[in-house]
Write a protein that holds these residues in place. Structure first.
Motif, PDB file in Angstrom:
ATOM      1  N   ASN A 131      44.606  53.160  64.931  1.00  0.00           N
ATOM      2  CA  ASN A 131      43.325  52.924  64.253  1.00  0.00           C
ATOM      3  C   ASN A 131      43.454  51.984  63.059  1.00  0.00           C
ATOM      4  O   ASN A 131      42.478  51.759  62.331  1.00  0.00           O
ATOM      5  CB  ASN A 131      42.733  54.251  63.776  1.00  0.00           C
ATOM      6  CG  ASN A 131      42.436  55.194  64.930  1.00  0.00           C
ATOM      7  OD1 ASN A 131      42.170  54.762  66.041  1.00  0.00           O
ATOM      8  ND2 ASN A 131      42.473  56.493  64.663  1.00  0.00           N
ATOM      9  N   LEU A 134      40.835  49.020  62.035  1.00  0.00           N
ATOM     10  CA  LEU A 134      39.410  49.375  62.050  1.00  0.00           C
ATOM     11  C   LEU A 134      38.887  49.750  63.432  1.00  0.00           C
ATOM     12  O   LEU A 134      37.938  50.529  63.527  1.00  0.00           O
ATOM     13  CB  LEU A 134      38.543  48.249  61.469  1.00  0.00           C
ATOM     14  CG  LEU A 134      38.720  47.947  59.972  1.00  0.00           C
ATOM     15  CD1 LEU A 134      37.816  46.783  59.561  1.00  0.00           C
ATOM     16  CD2 LEU A 134      38.415  49.170  59.114  1.00  0.00           C
ATOM     17  N   HIS A 135      39.449  49.194  64.497  1.00  0.00           N
ATOM     18  CA  HIS A 135      38.985  49.579  65.831  1.00  0.00           C
ATOM     19  C   HIS A 135      39.532  50.971  66.140  1.00  0.00           C
ATOM     20  O   HIS A 135      40.745  51.160  66.231  1.00  0.00           O
ATOM     21  CB  HIS A 135      39.449  48.579  66.884  1.00  0.00           C
ATOM     22  CG  HIS A 135      38.785  48.763  68.208  1.00  0.00           C
ATOM     23  ND1 HIS A 135      39.194  49.715  69.111  1.00  0.00           N
ATOM     24  CD2 HIS A 135      37.726  48.127  68.772  1.00  0.00           C
ATOM     25  CE1 HIS A 135      38.424  49.659  70.185  1.00  0.00           C
ATOM     26  NE2 HIS A 135      37.528  48.707  70.009  1.00  0.00           N
ATOM     27  N   ILE A 136      38.647  51.930  66.311  1.00  0.00           N
ATOM     28  CA  ILE A 136      39.082  53.318  66.472  1.00  0.00           C
ATOM     29  C   ILE A 136      39.406  53.586  67.939  1.00  0.00           C
ATOM     30  O   ILE A 136      38.519  53.718  68.793  1.00  0.00           O
ATOM     31  CB  ILE A 136      37.994  54.292  65.977  1.00  0.00           C
ATOM     32  CG1 ILE A 136      37.609  53.955  64.536  1.00  0.00           C
ATOM     33  CG2 ILE A 136      38.497  55.727  66.072  1.00  0.00           C
ATOM     34  CD1 ILE A 136      38.768  53.964  63.555  1.00  0.00           C
ATOM     35  N   ASP A 137      40.699  53.639  68.225  1.00  0.00           N
ATOM     36  CA  ASP A 137      41.180  53.911  69.574  1.00  0.00           C
ATOM     37  C   ASP A 137      41.566  55.373  69.771  1.00  0.00           C
ATOM     38  O   ASP A 137      41.699  55.820  70.919  1.00  0.00           O
ATOM     39  CB  ASP A 137      42.393  53.024  69.883  1.00  0.00           C
ATOM     40  CG  ASP A 137      42.030  51.548  69.932  1.00  0.00           C
ATOM     41  OD1 ASP A 137      40.945  51.226  70.439  1.00  0.00           O
ATOM     42  OD2 ASP A 137      42.821  50.718  69.444  1.00  0.00           O
ATOM     43  N   TRP A 159      33.977  54.455  63.551  1.00  0.00           N
ATOM     44  CA  TRP A 159      33.848  53.382  64.545  1.00  0.00           C
ATOM     45  C   TRP A 159      32.935  52.253  64.071  1.00  0.00           C
ATOM     46  O   TRP A 159      33.107  51.097  64.466  1.00  0.00           O
ATOM     47  CB  TRP A 159      33.341  53.946  65.875  1.00  0.00           C
ATOM     48  CG  TRP A 159      31.919  54.439  65.834  1.00  0.00           C
ATOM     49  CD1 TRP A 159      31.494  55.690  65.539  1.00  0.00           C
ATOM     50  CD2 TRP A 159      30.745  53.673  66.106  1.00  0.00           C
ATOM     51  NE1 TRP A 159      30.124  55.776  65.592  1.00  0.00           N
ATOM     52  CE2 TRP A 159      29.639  54.545  65.938  1.00  0.00           C
ATOM     53  CE3 TRP A 159      30.505  52.342  66.463  1.00  0.00           C
ATOM     54  CZ2 TRP A 159      28.313  54.131  66.125  1.00  0.00           C
ATOM     55  CZ3 TRP A 159      29.186  51.916  66.643  1.00  0.00           C
ATOM     56  CH2 TRP A 159      28.109  52.801  66.476  1.00  0.00           C
ATOM     57  N   THR A 160      31.970  52.545  63.218  1.00  0.00           N
ATOM     58  CA  THR A 160      31.029  51.509  62.776  1.00  0.00           C
ATOM     59  C   THR A 160      31.687  50.466  61.882  1.00  0.00           C
ATOM     60  O   THR A 160      31.193  49.337  61.779  1.00  0.00           O
ATOM     61  CB  THR A 160      29.844  52.126  62.021  1.00  0.00           C
ATOM     62  OG1 THR A 160      30.324  52.753  60.814  1.00  0.00           O
ATOM     63  CG2 THR A 160      29.122  53.155  62.877  1.00  0.00           C
ATOM     64  N   TYR A 162      34.472  48.801  62.187  1.00  0.00           N
ATOM     65  CA  TYR A 162      34.969  47.657  62.950  1.00  0.00           C
ATOM     66  C   TYR A 162      33.852  46.645  63.173  1.00  0.00           C
ATOM     67  O   TYR A 162      34.030  45.431  62.979  1.00  0.00           O
ATOM     68  CB  TYR A 162      35.531  48.152  64.279  1.00  0.00           C
ATOM     69  CG  TYR A 162      35.952  47.067  65.238  1.00  0.00           C
ATOM     70  CD1 TYR A 162      37.133  46.360  65.043  1.00  0.00           C
ATOM     71  CD2 TYR A 162      35.181  46.770  66.366  1.00  0.00           C
ATOM     72  CE1 TYR A 162      37.532  45.373  65.942  1.00  0.00           C
ATOM     73  CE2 TYR A 162      35.571  45.792  67.259  1.00  0.00           C
ATOM     74  CZ  TYR A 162      36.744  45.097  67.041  1.00  0.00           C
ATOM     75  OH  TYR A 162      37.130  44.119  67.930  1.00  0.00           O
ATOM     76  N   PHE A 163      32.695  47.124  63.551  1.00  0.00           N
ATOM     77  CA  PHE A 163      31.575  46.225  63.834  1.00  0.00           C
ATOM     78  C   PHE A 163      30.968  45.680  62.549  1.00  0.00           C
ATOM     79  O   PHE A 163      30.477  44.548  62.525  1.00  0.00           O
ATOM     80  CB  PHE A 163      30.542  46.962  64.684  1.00  0.00           C
ATOM     81  CG  PHE A 163      31.105  47.397  66.004  1.00  0.00           C
ATOM     82  CD1 PHE A 163      31.234  46.497  67.048  1.00  0.00           C
ATOM     83  CD2 PHE A 163      31.566  48.693  66.187  1.00  0.00           C
ATOM     84  CE1 PHE A 163      31.785  46.879  68.258  1.00  0.00           C
ATOM     85  CE2 PHE A 163      32.113  49.085  67.389  1.00  0.00           C
ATOM     86  CZ  PHE A 163      32.233  48.176  68.428  1.00  0.00           C
ATOM     87  N   ILE A 166      33.146  42.777  61.710  1.00  0.00           N
ATOM     88  CA  ILE A 166      32.811  41.629  62.547  1.00  0.00           C
ATOM     89  C   ILE A 166      31.578  40.915  61.978  1.00  0.00           C
ATOM     90  O   ILE A 166      31.524  39.674  61.934  1.00  0.00           O
ATOM     91  CB  ILE A 166      32.556  42.069  64.002  1.00  0.00           C
ATOM     92  CG1 ILE A 166      33.865  42.504  64.657  1.00  0.00           C
ATOM     93  CG2 ILE A 166      31.926  40.926  64.812  1.00  0.00           C
ATOM     94  CD1 ILE A 166      33.695  42.996  66.080  1.00  0.00           C
ATOM     95  N   ASP A 212      32.374  47.546  73.647  1.00  0.00           N
ATOM     96  CA  ASP A 212      32.380  46.997  72.295  1.00  0.00           C
ATOM     97  C   ASP A 212      31.291  45.950  72.121  1.00  0.00           C
ATOM     98  O   ASP A 212      30.639  45.874  71.066  1.00  0.00           O
ATOM     99  CB  ASP A 212      33.745  46.369  71.982  1.00  0.00           C
ATOM    100  CG  ASP A 212      34.783  47.407  71.610  1.00  0.00           C
ATOM    101  OD1 ASP A 212      34.419  48.605  71.507  1.00  0.00           O
ATOM    102  OD2 ASP A 212      35.956  47.046  71.432  1.00  0.00           O
ATOM    103  N   LEU A 216      28.215  46.063  69.440  1.00  0.00           N
ATOM    104  CA  LEU A 216      27.932  44.948  68.531  1.00  0.00           C
ATOM    105  C   LEU A 216      26.509  44.443  68.741  1.00  0.00           C
ATOM    106  O   LEU A 216      25.807  44.121  67.769  1.00  0.00           O
ATOM    107  CB  LEU A 216      28.938  43.822  68.740  1.00  0.00           C
ATOM    108  CG  LEU A 216      28.755  42.592  67.830  1.00  0.00           C
ATOM    109  CD1 LEU A 216      28.915  42.979  66.370  1.00  0.00           C
ATOM    110  CD2 LEU A 216      29.752  41.502  68.209  1.00  0.00           C
TER     111      LEU A 216
END
Length: 358
Positions: A131, A134-137, A159-160, A162-163, A166, A212, A216
């Motif tokens: 993680n 920022l991208h929650i895997d 999770w928000t 990461y977006f 972006i 994803d 977005l």
């Protein structure tokens, strides 16, 4: 009609209550998630979106407004340093605390042993590493939450981020072009395009792109709406009457228009929140200390821990009160120990100011 309501003016960036509104939105996310983490399997909401989802939308329109201002007032390098400093250190500390402190507490409280905690997938180190950017895997850590009503999810809010980052990068790139600084039309076109993409994905026309892209497409219209409103306010000034009228129109779109009601209402929602931030006072302490980010990132893990220790057995209201209190304490610690010191270090670097109008 009072001339004061129709007279354009500069938006009061240093004397508004946006800190308070962001904190309220973070609290609404906690409220929505409380119904799920307490095992009720539903949450209050309207028009197909729960209260937490609408609160995230509010975050994104405000963020689009403020981040666009930041980009157009600083050079590209300083902007990135400030954005990374604001979002990453507290996020990383949250990951480490979850894996090193909250996880062991949860596992011991639910199983009476820490055996296998370090080795059962997803391991604590794998949770942090997977993680990290920022991208929650990974949401689970071993079996530490396997017996809860909302199992194997240590943080359903992250999770928000990461977006959101972006979206920061989108504005970072756009800010390099003079046409974006000079013309409201480009920002308007980008927002309309984002709404059209959202309509396409809602109709199942994703072009084979993954989830994803769909997420977005859901969030970008709100951020770009905030950017559009910033450019409008900078060009023509802030008009209180527009903010007043935006409230009912945005509400009607959000409540009664399915799927596209939110994206279409986004600029009006942003303007409405800006207006409310000029008439609703906020405590001086909140004006000086923005704990909304810490509140947002720690609310879910605190809800899981409070449930483990019986905080939900007295009803949702008591559960909300307890989780709000412990989350607020962690949010304050995050602000004073991590967020504010790091941002002060980042701002110590001289920033090259860029004119808002090229």
């Amino acid at each position: 009609m009072s001339a004061d309501l129709t007279t354009p003016r500069e938006f009061p960036f240093r004397s508004n209550s946006l800190n308070l509104f962001r904190l309220i939105l973070a609290f609404l996310v906690l409220v929505a998630h409380a119904f799920y983490t307490a095992g009720l399997n539903w949450a209050p909401g309207f028009n197909g979106e729960n209260l937490g989802g609408w609160a995230v939308i509010g975050f994104f329109v405000i963020s689009g407004f403020l981040i666009t201002r930041s980009r157009l007032r600083t050079d590209a390098g300083t902007f990135l340093v400030h954005r990374i400093a604001r979002i990453m250190p507290a996020f990383l500390v949250c990951l480490v605390l979850t894996a090193a402190v909250f996880g062991p507490i949860a596992q011991f409280a639910t199983t009476g042993t820490l055996a296998g905690y370090l080795t059962t997938p997803t391991t604590p180190l794998e949770y942090i590493w997977g993680n990290l950017f920022l991208h929650i895997d990974h949401y689970a850590i071993g079996s530490s939450l396997s017996t809860l009503p909302y199992p194997d999810a240590w943080n359903g809010s992250l999770w928000t981020l990461y977006f959101e980052f972006i979206c920061y990068l989108v504005v970072w790139v756009l800010g390099a072009f003079a046409i974006f600084r000079r013309s409201v039309l480009l920002a308007l076109g980008l927002w309309i395009g984002a709404v059209a993409v959202r309509a396409a994905t809602a109709a199942g026309l994703s072009g084979g792109l993954d989830g994803d892209f769909d997420l977005l497409a859901r969030l970008l219209p709100y951020f770009l709406a905030g950017s559009l409103v910033y450019l409008v306010v900078q060009r023509w000034g802030f008009v209180p009457l527009v903010g007043i009228l935006s409230i009912p129109v945005a509400a009607v779109l959000m409540v009664f228009v399915p799927i596209l009601g939110g994206p279409l209402a986004a600029p009006l929602l942003c303007y409405a929140l800006l207006y409310l931030s000029t008439v609703v006072p906020q405590p001086e302490w909140i004006a000086r200390n923005d704990i909304s980010y810490g509140f947002y990132i720690y609310a879910w893990p605190m809800q899981q821990l409070v449930y483990i220790f019986g905080g939900a057995q007295f009803g949702v209201l008591v559960y909300l009160l307890i989780t709000t209190a412990v989350t607020a304490l962690l949010a304050m610690a995050s602000w004073f120990v991590i967020e504010r010191p790091v941002m002060r270090l980042a701002r110590h670097r001289p920033a090259k100011m860029v004119p808002a109008q090229a």
